[in-house]
Design a protein around this motif. Structure first.
Motif, PDB file in Angstrom:
ATOM      1  N   ALA A   1      26.801 -35.800 -31.683  1.00  0.00           N
ATOM      2  CA  ALA A   1      27.438 -35.611 -32.838  1.00  0.00           C
ATOM      3  C   ALA A   1      27.357 -34.278 -33.155  1.00  0.00           C
ATOM      4  O   ALA A   1      26.280 -33.433 -32.984  1.00  0.00           O
ATOM      5  N   VAL A   2      28.660 -33.452 -33.897  1.00  0.00           N
ATOM      6  CA  VAL A   2      28.601 -32.253 -34.243  1.00  0.00           C
ATOM      7  C   VAL A   2      28.647 -32.531 -35.855  1.00  0.00           C
ATOM      8  O   VAL A   2      29.693 -33.132 -36.278  1.00  0.00           O
ATOM      9  N   VAL A   3      27.690 -31.792 -36.506  1.00  0.00           N
ATOM     10  CA  VAL A   3      27.811 -32.186 -37.995  1.00  0.00           C
ATOM     11  C   VAL A   3      27.649 -30.841 -38.776  1.00  0.00           C
ATOM     12  O   VAL A   3      27.238 -29.747 -38.180  1.00  0.00           O
ATOM     13  N   GLY A   4      28.487 -30.677 -40.017  1.00  0.00           N
ATOM     14  CA  GLY A   4      28.621 -29.640 -40.781  1.00  0.00           C
ATOM     15  C   GLY A   4      29.328 -29.997 -41.895  1.00  0.00           C
ATOM     16  O   GLY A   4      30.161 -30.966 -41.806  1.00  0.00           O
ATOM     17  N   GLU A   5      29.604 -29.300 -42.740  1.00  0.00           N
ATOM     18  CA  GLU A   5      30.384 -29.143 -44.180  1.00  0.00           C
ATOM     19  C   GLU A   5      31.668 -28.806 -43.617  1.00  0.00           C
ATOM     20  O   GLU A   5      32.110 -28.191 -42.719  1.00  0.00           O
ATOM     21  N   SER A   6      32.568 -28.943 -44.691  1.00  0.00           N
ATOM     22  CA  SER A   6      34.162 -28.499 -44.531  1.00  0.00           C
ATOM     23  C   SER A   6      34.219 -27.262 -44.218  1.00  0.00           C
ATOM     24  O   SER A   6      33.449 -26.226 -45.088  1.00  0.00           O
TER      25      SER A   6
ATOM     26  N   PRO B   1      39.567 -44.028 -21.384  1.00  0.00           N
ATOM     27  CA  PRO B   1      39.222 -42.615 -21.250  1.00  0.00           C
ATOM     28  C   PRO B   1      37.768 -42.307 -20.943  1.00  0.00           C
ATOM     29  O   PRO B   1      36.856 -43.298 -21.144  1.00  0.00           O
ATOM     30  N   SER B   2      37.371 -41.241 -20.263  1.00  0.00           N
ATOM     31  CA  SER B   2      35.878 -40.889 -19.956  1.00  0.00           C
ATOM     32  C   SER B   2      35.342 -40.381 -21.092  1.00  0.00           C
ATOM     33  O   SER B   2      34.013 -40.595 -21.533  1.00  0.00           O
ATOM     34  N   LEU B   3      36.167 -39.589 -21.990  1.00  0.00           N
ATOM     35  CA  LEU B   3      35.548 -39.198 -23.350  1.00  0.00           C
ATOM     36  C   LEU B   3      36.420 -39.482 -24.495  1.00  0.00           C
ATOM     37  O   LEU B   3      37.538 -39.324 -24.290  1.00  0.00           O
ATOM     38  N   LEU B   4      35.793 -39.851 -25.598  1.00  0.00           N
ATOM     39  CA  LEU B   4      36.454 -40.148 -26.891  1.00  0.00           C
ATOM     40  C   LEU B   4      36.083 -38.927 -27.868  1.00  0.00           C
ATOM     41  O   LEU B   4      34.801 -38.997 -28.114  1.00  0.00           O
ATOM     42  N   ILE B   5      36.926 -38.493 -28.482  1.00  0.00           N
ATOM     43  CA  ILE B   5      36.691 -37.776 -29.656  1.00  0.00           C
ATOM     44  C   ILE B   5      37.060 -38.625 -30.892  1.00  0.00           C
ATOM     45  O   ILE B   5      38.177 -38.971 -31.238  1.00  0.00           O
ATOM     46  N   ALA B   6      35.980 -38.744 -31.719  1.00  0.00           N
ATOM     47  CA  ALA B   6      36.162 -39.321 -32.832  1.00  0.00           C
ATOM     48  C   ALA B   6      35.737 -38.319 -34.027  1.00  0.00           C
ATOM     49  O   ALA B   6      34.723 -37.955 -34.286  1.00  0.00           O
ATOM     50  N   ASP B   7      36.878 -38.009 -34.745  1.00  0.00           N
ATOM     51  CA  ASP B   7      36.763 -36.814 -35.662  1.00  0.00           C
ATOM     52  C   ASP B   7      36.705 -37.552 -36.965  1.00  0.00           C
ATOM     53  O   ASP B   7      37.701 -37.983 -37.729  1.00  0.00           O
ATOM     54  N   GLU B   8      35.790 -37.502 -37.719  1.00  0.00           N
ATOM     55  CA  GLU B   8      35.419 -38.309 -38.926  1.00  0.00           C
ATOM     56  C   GLU B   8      36.319 -39.442 -39.151  1.00  0.00           C
ATOM     57  O   GLU B   8      36.968 -39.935 -39.836  1.00  0.00           O
ATOM     58  N   PRO B   9      35.746 -40.615 -38.171  1.00  0.00           N
ATOM     59  CA  PRO B   9      36.708 -41.761 -38.001  1.00  0.00           C
ATOM     60  C   PRO B   9      36.504 -42.581 -39.034  1.00  0.00           C
ATOM     61  O   PRO B   9      37.176 -43.726 -39.250  1.00  0.00           O
ATOM     62  N   THR B  10      35.316 -42.531 -39.861  1.00  0.00           N
ATOM     63  CA  THR B  10      35.280 -43.673 -40.857  1.00  0.00           C
ATOM     64  C   THR B  10      34.760 -42.848 -42.385  1.00  0.00           C
ATOM     65  O   THR B  10      34.312 -43.556 -43.094  1.00  0.00           O
ATOM     66  N   SER B  11      35.202 -41.884 -42.478  1.00  0.00           N
ATOM     67  CA  SER B  11      34.727 -40.869 -43.552  1.00  0.00           C
ATOM     68  C   SER B  11      35.287 -41.504 -44.939  1.00  0.00           C
ATOM     69  O   SER B  11      34.869 -41.589 -45.945  1.00  0.00           O
ATOM     70  N   ALA B  12      36.447 -42.220 -44.920  1.00  0.00           N
ATOM     71  CA  ALA B  12      37.108 -42.606 -46.067  1.00  0.00           C
ATOM     72  C   ALA B  12      36.843 -44.248 -46.228  1.00  0.00           C
ATOM     73  O   ALA B  12      37.470 -44.654 -47.122  1.00  0.00           O
TER      74      ALA B  12
ATOM     75  N   LEU C   1      32.129 -37.536 -28.365  1.00  0.00           N
ATOM     76  CA  LEU C   1      31.971 -36.523 -29.260  1.00  0.00           C
ATOM     77  C   LEU C   1      32.288 -36.815 -30.681  1.00  0.00           C
ATOM     78  O   LEU C   1      33.534 -36.870 -31.068  1.00  0.00           O
ATOM     79  N   LEU C   2      31.276 -37.184 -31.480  1.00  0.00           N
ATOM     80  CA  LEU C   2      31.496 -37.623 -32.842  1.00  0.00           C
ATOM     81  C   LEU C   2      31.279 -36.330 -34.003  1.00  0.00           C
ATOM     82  O   LEU C   2      30.383 -35.730 -33.783  1.00  0.00           O
ATOM     83  N   ILE C   3      32.458 -36.348 -34.508  1.00  0.00           N
ATOM     84  CA  ILE C   3      32.696 -35.317 -35.558  1.00  0.00           C
ATOM     85  C   ILE C   3      32.312 -35.672 -37.162  1.00  0.00           C
ATOM     86  O   ILE C   3      33.239 -36.780 -37.349  1.00  0.00           O
ATOM     87  N   THR C   4      31.265 -35.253 -37.618  1.00  0.00           N
ATOM     88  CA  THR C   4      31.187 -35.853 -38.995  1.00  0.00           C
ATOM     89  C   THR C   4      30.413 -34.778 -39.926  1.00  0.00           C
ATOM     90  O   THR C   4      29.817 -33.864 -39.581  1.00  0.00           O
ATOM     91  N   HIS C   5      30.547 -35.077 -41.184  1.00  0.00           N
ATOM     92  CA  HIS C   5      29.975 -34.270 -42.131  1.00  0.00           C
ATOM     93  C   HIS C   5      28.669 -35.026 -42.719  1.00  0.00           C
ATOM     94  O   HIS C   5      27.918 -34.527 -43.583  1.00  0.00           O
ATOM     95  N   ASP C   6      28.278 -36.123 -42.122  1.00  0.00           N
ATOM     96  CA  ASP C   6      27.224 -37.071 -42.570  1.00  0.00           C
ATOM     97  C   ASP C   6      26.047 -36.969 -41.714  1.00  0.00           C
ATOM     98  O   ASP C   6      26.296 -37.550 -40.612  1.00  0.00           O
ATOM     99  N   LEU C   7      25.003 -36.130 -41.756  1.00  0.00           N
ATOM    100  CA  LEU C   7      24.053 -36.032 -41.038  1.00  0.00           C
ATOM    101  C   LEU C   7      23.145 -37.450 -40.679  1.00  0.00           C
ATOM    102  O   LEU C   7      22.675 -37.699 -39.886  1.00  0.00           O
ATOM    103  N   ALA C   8      22.981 -38.366 -41.966  1.00  0.00           N
ATOM    104  CA  ALA C   8      22.598 -39.583 -41.632  1.00  0.00           C
ATOM    105  C   ALA C   8      23.203 -40.374 -40.748  1.00  0.00           C
ATOM    106  O   ALA C   8      22.650 -41.044 -39.863  1.00  0.00           O
ATOM    107  N   LEU C   9      24.536 -40.447 -40.666  1.00  0.00           N
ATOM    108  CA  LEU C   9      25.526 -41.255 -39.961  1.00  0.00           C
ATOM    109  C   LEU C   9      25.124 -40.692 -38.317  1.00  0.00           C
ATOM    110  O   LEU C   9      24.953 -41.276 -37.331  1.00  0.00           O
ATOM    111  N   ALA C  10      25.189 -39.336 -38.263  1.00  0.00           N
ATOM    112  CA  ALA C  10      25.128 -38.795 -36.803  1.00  0.00           C
ATOM    113  C   ALA C  10      23.794 -39.126 -36.279  1.00  0.00           C
ATOM    114  O   ALA C  10      23.522 -39.385 -35.311  1.00  0.00           O
TER     115      ALA C  10
END
Length: 541
Positions: free
Chosen positions: A39-44, A174-185, A210-219
C-alpha cells in the motif's frame, strides 16, 4: 529470493506547467513481491496516484518520467514502445480506478465492457467472451449476473459499478493489480465486502496488488507492506503493524493521529469533543417523517419507501448525526429537511412551524436559516464563479447588503474558514479539495443560518484535510452557535463530532444514543456490523 513482480527504482516524474517542470514524484523506490499487497499511503497531492499512473504509463500529456526505472518482471516499462505497453496493460497489469462513473462507458452494456477487456487481449471472443464476462461479474458478487450483464452503468449502484471495474481489472488474470483508491467513495460495510472479495480473488489468482489509498487504517488492515508518501517522496516504509506500532516519521505520526478509526476512545475527548447544552431548546422536530417514491416498470407501478416514519430532534447548538450505509435513507432525510423533497407524510417543525406546509415566500425566508454543504466540493461550486462570487451568491440572492458590504463579508468569512483573502479571486480548479470544501462551508454560513445540513461533507477528503474540516466545524459551532445535521456513512467520524447519533437502515432509525454509548454498547446487530466494518477498528489502541 524471487524477483519482485514490480520494482520501482529512483523514479522521478515531472509535469510541464507554465514553461517549467514541476516535480511530482522524486526518487521513489519500492518493490511489490509475488502474491503480496503493498500500500502507498498519503494525502492528496503526495504523489501516490502519479506513481501508479507512471507504472502504467498513463500520465497526463504534460507529465513524463524524468529518471529512474519501472521494472515489471524485469522489463523496464519506461523504455517500452506504446504498442508493447498496450499489450501489458490489462493482460499483465490490471487497473481498478477510483471513480466508476467516469471509467465506465455509459453507452455500453456492462457485460460488453468486461468482454471487451478479454477480446482486446485475445483471451476470448464472441459468445465465449460474454460467458466469461458473466462468470467474472458473478465472481465479484454481482447477483443475477446474466441479467445484470445486459444492463448499463447507470442502472448499477456505486458499489456495483466498483465491482464491475474489479471484474475488468482481473479479467485477464494479471500478475499485478493497481487499485487506486478503489473504495474511497463507498460506505464502510460495502467497502469491507468489496475489499474482502478483492483479497479472495487476488489470492486465488496469485496476483500482486499495489494499493493506493489516503487511509492509513485501511492500508494497515489490508497490506503486507506500507509505504508512506509525502511531497513526492517515500518518507517511511515497512510492515503494516510496525508502521502502526512505531511510526518513525513525523508525517506518519500526523496521519495516524488524524485517522478517526485509529483514534482510541481515550483520545476522543480532545479539541473536537462537542460541548453539550442541557438547556438547549429544540430547533428542529421531525415526527413520523415518511417519503415514498413511485417505481414504474413494464407497465406496472409500485412504491419504494425511502424514509419510513422517522422521528428525532435537533437542539440548538448541537450536532445530530444520521449514519448508515448507501440506500439507508439518510440523504433523503436530509433533502426533506432542506426542502429539496416533499414528504409523503409526517412533519418537520422549525421552531414549531411545520415547514412542509409553508408557502413559497415562507420557504424562501426559511432558506436563509437552513443551509447545505454537500459531499463533492468539485460539483457544488460553479466552475465559472470566483471564490468571492460563490460565497457572495446567497447574499445577493437574499438581497443582503450592497457590493462593498458583501465584499467585506466575504473577506471575514474567508478568515473564519482559515483561508487567506487572496483566495477570493481564484476559480475552483485552482483550489485543492479541502480548500474547495472550506469555500462551500463559508458560503453555507454567509447568511448566519441556524442549521447547516452536512451531507457526507468530509467523506471525499483525505484524513488530514478531513481532520482540519472537522476542527473548523467545531470551532464555528462554538463561535456562532450553529446547529448541524451531519449525514455520514462513517461512525468513526461521527463519534468525534456528534452530540447524538441515529443509525438508519432501510429507511428506519434502528438505534439512537450518544456516540459514546453506541460505541461502547451497541444494541442493534446492524450497528455492530457498521462498527466492525470500520477499517482499522481492530487495530486501534
Amino acid at each position: 529470493m524471487n524477483q519482485p513482480v514490480l520494482s520501482i527504482r529512483d523514479l522521478s516524474v515531472a509535469f510541464r506547467t507554465n514553461g517549467s517542470d514541476v516535480t511530482a514524484v522524486n526518487g521513489v523506490s519500492l518493490d511489490v513481491p509475488q502474491g503480496h499487497t503493498v500500500a502507498v499511503v498519503g494525502e492528496s497531492g503526495s504523489g501516490k496516484s502519479t506513481t501508479a499512473a507512471a507504472v502504467n504509463r498513463l500520465l497526463p500529456a504534460n507529465g513524463r518520467i524524468t529518471s529512474g526505472q519501472v521494472l515489471f518482471k524485469g522489463e523496464d516499462l519506461a523504455d517500452l514502445s506504446e504498442r508493447r505497453m498496450r499489450a501489458i496493460r490489462g493482460a499483465g497489469i490490471g487497473l481498478v480506478p477510483q471513480d466508476p462513473m467516469s471509467n465506465l462507458n455509459p453507452l455500453l452494456r456492462v457485460g460488453d465492457q468486461v468482454a471487451e477487456a478479454l477480446e482486446v487481449h485475445d483471451r476470448a471472443h464472441g459468445r465465449t467472451a460474454h460467458a466469461r464476462a458473466v462468470e467474472l461479474l458473478d465472481s465479484v458478487g454481482i447477483p443475477d449476473a446474466e441479467r445484470r450483464a445486459r444492463q448499463y452503468p447507470h442502472e448499477f449502484s456505486g458499489g456495483m459499478r466498483q465491482r464491475v471495474l474489479i471484474a475488468m481489472g482481473l479479467a485477464c488474470e494479471p500478475s499485478l493489480l493497481i487499485a487506486d483508491e478503489p473504495t474511497s467513495a463507498l460506505d464502510v460495510t460495502l467497502q469491507r465486502r468489496i475489499l474482502d472479495q478483492l483479497d479472495t480473488l487476488t489470492t486465488n489468482l496469485g496476483t500482486s496488488v499495489l494499493l493506493i489509498t489516503h487511509d492509513l487504517a485501511l492500508a494497515a488492515e489490508r497490506a503486507d507492506t506500507v509505504a508512506v508518501m509525502y511531497h513526492g517522496e517515500i518518507v517511511e516504509s515497512g510492515g503494516a503493524q510496525d508502521i502502526l506500532a512505531d511510526p518513525q516519521h513525523e508525517y506518519t505520526r500526523r496521519l495516524l493521529a488524524a485517522a478517526p478509526s485509529l483514534t482510541s476512545a481515550t483520545t476522543v475527548a480532545g479539541p473536537l469533543e462537542p460541548e453539550a447544552r442541557p438547556d438547549a431548546t429544540d430547533l428542529i422536530t421531525v415526527d413520523k417523517l415518511t417519503k415514498r417514491f413511485p417505481i414504474r416498470a413494464s407497465g406496472s407501478s409500485s412504491e419504494f419507501t425511502a424514509v419510513d416514519e422517522v422521528g428525532f430532534t435537533i437542539p440548538r447548538g448541537h450536532t445530530v448525526s444520521i449514519v448508515g450505509e448507501s440506500g439507508s435513507g439518510k440523504s433523503t432525510t436530509a433533502n426533506l429537511i432542506l426542502g429539496l423533497e416533499k414528504p409523503s407524510s409526517g412533519s418537520i417543525a422549525f421552531e414549531g412551524a411545520d415547514i412542509t406546509t409553508m408557502n413559497q415566500k415562507e420557504t424562501f425566508a426559511l432558506r436563509r436559516r437552513v443551509q447545505p454543504v454537500f459531499q463533492n466540493p468539485y460539483a457544488s461550486l460553479d466552475p465559472r464563479y470566483t471564490v468571492e462570487q460563490s460565497i457572495a451568491e446567497p447574499l445577493r440572492v437574499h438581497r443582503v447588503g450592497d457590493k462593498k458590504s458583501r465584499h467585506d463579508t466575504v473577506v471575514k468569512l474567508l478568515d473564519q474558514v482559515a483561508l487567506p483573502s487572496t483566495m477570493a479571486e481564484r476559480l475552483p480548479h485552482e483550489l485543492s479539495g479541502g480548500q474547495r470544501q472550506r469555500v462551500a462551508i463559508a458560503r453555507a454560513i454567509a447568511l448566519s443560518p441556524d442549521l447547516v445540513v452536512l451531507d457526507e461533507a468530509v467523506s471525499a477528503l483525505d484524513v488530514l484535510v478531513q481532520a482540519q474540516i472537522l476542527e473548523l466545524l467545531s470551532e464555528l459551532q462554538r463561535e456562532l452557535g450553529l446547529s448541524y445535521l451531519f449525514i455520514s456513512h462513517d461512525l468513526a467520524v461521527v463519534r468525534l463530532i456528534s452530540h447524538a447519533v441515529h443509525v438508519m437502515r432501510d429507511g428506519r432509525i434502528v438505534e439512537s444514543g450518544t456516540p459514546q454509548a453506541i460505541f461502547a454498547n451497541p444494541q442493534d446487530d446492524y450497528t455492530r456490523e457498521l462498527l466492525a466494518a470500520i477499517p482499522g477498528a481492530g487495530l486501534a489502541t
